[in-house]
Write an enzyme that holds these catalytic residues in place. Structure first.
Site, short mmCIF file in Angstrom:
data_model
loop_
_atom_site.label_atom_id
_atom_site.label_comp_id
_atom_site.label_asym_id
_atom_site.label_seq_id
_atom_site.Cartn_x
_atom_site.Cartn_y
_atom_site.Cartn_z
N THR A 195 2.13 -1.17 9.60
CA THR A 195 2.55 -2.66 8.86
C THR A 195 1.16 -3.55 9.57
OG1 THR A 195 4.51 -3.38 10.16
CG2 THR A 195 4.76 -2.25 6.96
N ARG A 253 9.77 7.61 -2.46
CA ARG A 253 11.72 7.95 -3.17
C ARG A 253 11.41 7.36 -4.31
NH1 ARG A 253 14.13 4.98 1.84
NH2 ARG A 253 11.75 3.94 2.04
N ALA A 293 0.39 -0.73 0.11
CA ALA A 293 0.02 0.43 0.04
C ALA A 293 0.95 1.22 0.18
CB ALA A 293 -0.70 0.23 1.33
N SER A 320 17.91 -3.25 -58.69
CA SER A 320 18.27 -1.88 -57.98
C SER A 320 17.34 -0.81 -58.00
CB SER A 320 19.80 -1.81 -57.84
OG SER A 320 20.44 -3.38 -57.37
#
Ligand code: UD1
Ligand code: MG
Length: 438
Positions: free
Chosen positions: A76, A10, A5, A401
């Site tokens: 947590t 950073r 979550a 060509s």
């Protein structure tokens, strides 16, 4: 339970952190892959930041996994509480984070075995790091048993010296965990409910807690910023290259060879320096790829040789030669023994057996038969500015060509075009088409 979550601030990214990729797989995908080796009854992922993107990704890579939305970041411990809210069965739960892509199923399996044999209420996966800064420290009693986990921001100077850290991966007995979670508080430096506090709570309740030290500390590395993303990419790529070399693939320079996990490479393939193999690519036995070649979602058959080239969503048949400086775009098929040479671009076209497009050409929306030669600087003029048109060139054709073949046009088997022609009408089999400006 996978915790995912967090904001990932950073990373300085508009994309959710766990959706960043390493070796062609999202960070979350790597963790789900490791976790799947435990055969969990259920997998739950706690989502918060960029939740819609994460949920969409989850439903495509792991439709069996369930997402649990954590609206505010409560820590947590709070995240695990939410994840278990409507789960009443007993047994064990493994908790880990969604940003540790190097974790392996083998280590998780060992952790689970250690937990079972210790008959503990909780087992923490730990690691000894040369530099433990930023991580929660594992504090042991004088007899070596686990005492508690202290977050760096809450640790004393003495505790900070501990090199053993908490990986953030745990196994808990569900009944013990449920009761410990009710006792969590947010009375700490980050004002969050720490899952790590469960360890000391269980201990105080007289429960057994244990720690299992990982063999390879790089496995527990989490990704917080782009530098760590790069470091972990490098380690993952080294693992992939090692496994390939063990399986019989020659990699001349693993430092500059990048191979996605989804690639399949057969024995005796040789990857030259500067080669990248991405997506769902397959390379058949004894093919040589590189130097400086990128394959994305390509199927390369046995004995093919591709060098200094970029190929995407293409099929390169057996013993075909591509390069240097060829660009094969989506839908290119070289059926076999074909040659595509320097400064040639091919898109959505099939080049038959033994046919050659050796120099400076563009081939788009064309079907070319076998043993045909496309002269230097030929352009298949497939686009009238609004629509694309098809070109069919037969077997044993000699395109002179600098021919411009204005599509839609058909050149019959064994036909010729004269050099410098602009061909706007079909050339019958065996005929010579000539269309030059005066
Ligand atoms: C956590 C551990 C630390 C350990 C480290 C390992 C705690 C308190 N600390 O610290 O001991 O050394 O991991 O990497 O657990 N998350 C949520 N919801 C939340 C908070 C976090 O889902 O409310 C997720 C994050 O997205 C992340 C994981 O949980 O995937 C860990 O959170 P993070 O903030 O990275 O914790 P750390 O400070 O690294
Ligand atoms: Mg973290």
């Amino acid at each position: 339970v996978i915790l995912a979550a967090g904001e990932g601030t950073r990373m300085k990214s508009t994309r959710a952190k766990v959706l960043h990729e390493i070796s062609g797989r999202s960070l979350l995908g790597h963790v789900l892959h490791a976790v799947s080796s435990l055969n969990p009854i259920e997998t739950r992922v706690v989502v918060g930041a960029s939740k819609d993107d994460v949920i969409a990704h989850l439903s495509s890579i792991a439709p069996h996994a369930r997402s649990v939305f954590q609206e505010v970041r409560g820590g947590t411990g709070h995240a695990v509480k939410l994840a278990l809210q409507d789960y009443s069965s007993d047994g064990v739960v493994m908790v880990c984070a969604g940003d540790t892509p190097l974790l392996t199923g083998a280590t998780l399996t060992k952790l689970l075995a250690a937990h079972s044999s210790a008959q503990a209420s909780a087992t923490v996966l730990t690691a000894e790091l040369p530099d433990p800064s930023g991580y929660g420290r594992v504090i042991r009693n004088p007899d070596g048993s686990l005492s508690k986990i202290v977050e760096e921001k809450d640790a004393t100077e003495q505790e900070k010296k501990t090199l053993e850290i908490n990986s953030g991966v745990y196994i808990f007995e569900l009944a013990s965990l449920r009761s410990a979670l009710t006792k969590l508080s947010a009375n700490n430096a980050q004002k969050e409910e720490y899952l790590t506090d469960v360890i000391a709570i269980l201990k105080n309740d007289g429960k057994k807690v244990s720690a299992f030290l990982a063999d390879d500390y790089t496995e527990i590395w989490g990704i917080n910023d782009r530098a760590q993303l790069s470091t972990c990419s490098f380690i993952m790529n080294a693992r992939i290259c090692d496994a390939l070399m063990k399986s019989g693939v020659t990699i001349v320079d693993p430092m500059t060879t990048w191979v996605d996990l989804s690639a399949e490479i057969a024995v005796d393939v040789r990857l030259e320096p500067g080669t990248t193999v991405k997506g769902v690519s397959k390379i058949g036995a004894s093919a040589v790829i590189g130097p400086r070649t990128t394959l994305i979602d390509c199927d390369v058959a046995t004995g093919a040789h591709i060098f200094e080239s970029h190929c995407e969503s293409s099929r390169i048949g057996p013993h075909s030669i591509v390069g240097p400086y060829s660009h094969l775009r989506n839908g290119t098929v070289l059926t076999g023994n074909a040659k595509v040479g320097s400064f040639v671009e091919i898109k959505n076209s099939t080049i038959g057996d033994g046919s050659k497009v050796p120099h400076l050409s563009y081939v788009g929306d064309a079907t070319i038969g076998s043993e045909t030669n496309i002269g230097a600087a030929t352009v298949i003029v497939n686009y009238d500015g609004v629509e694309k048109h098809a070109t069919v060139i037969g077997d044993h054709v000699r395109i002179g060509s600098d021919s411009m073949l204005v599509a839609p046009v058909t050149i019959g088997d064994g036909a010729y075009t004269a050099a410098g022609s602009v061909i706007t009408e079909d050339v019958p089999p065996g005929a010579l088409g000539i269309g030059r400006a005066k």
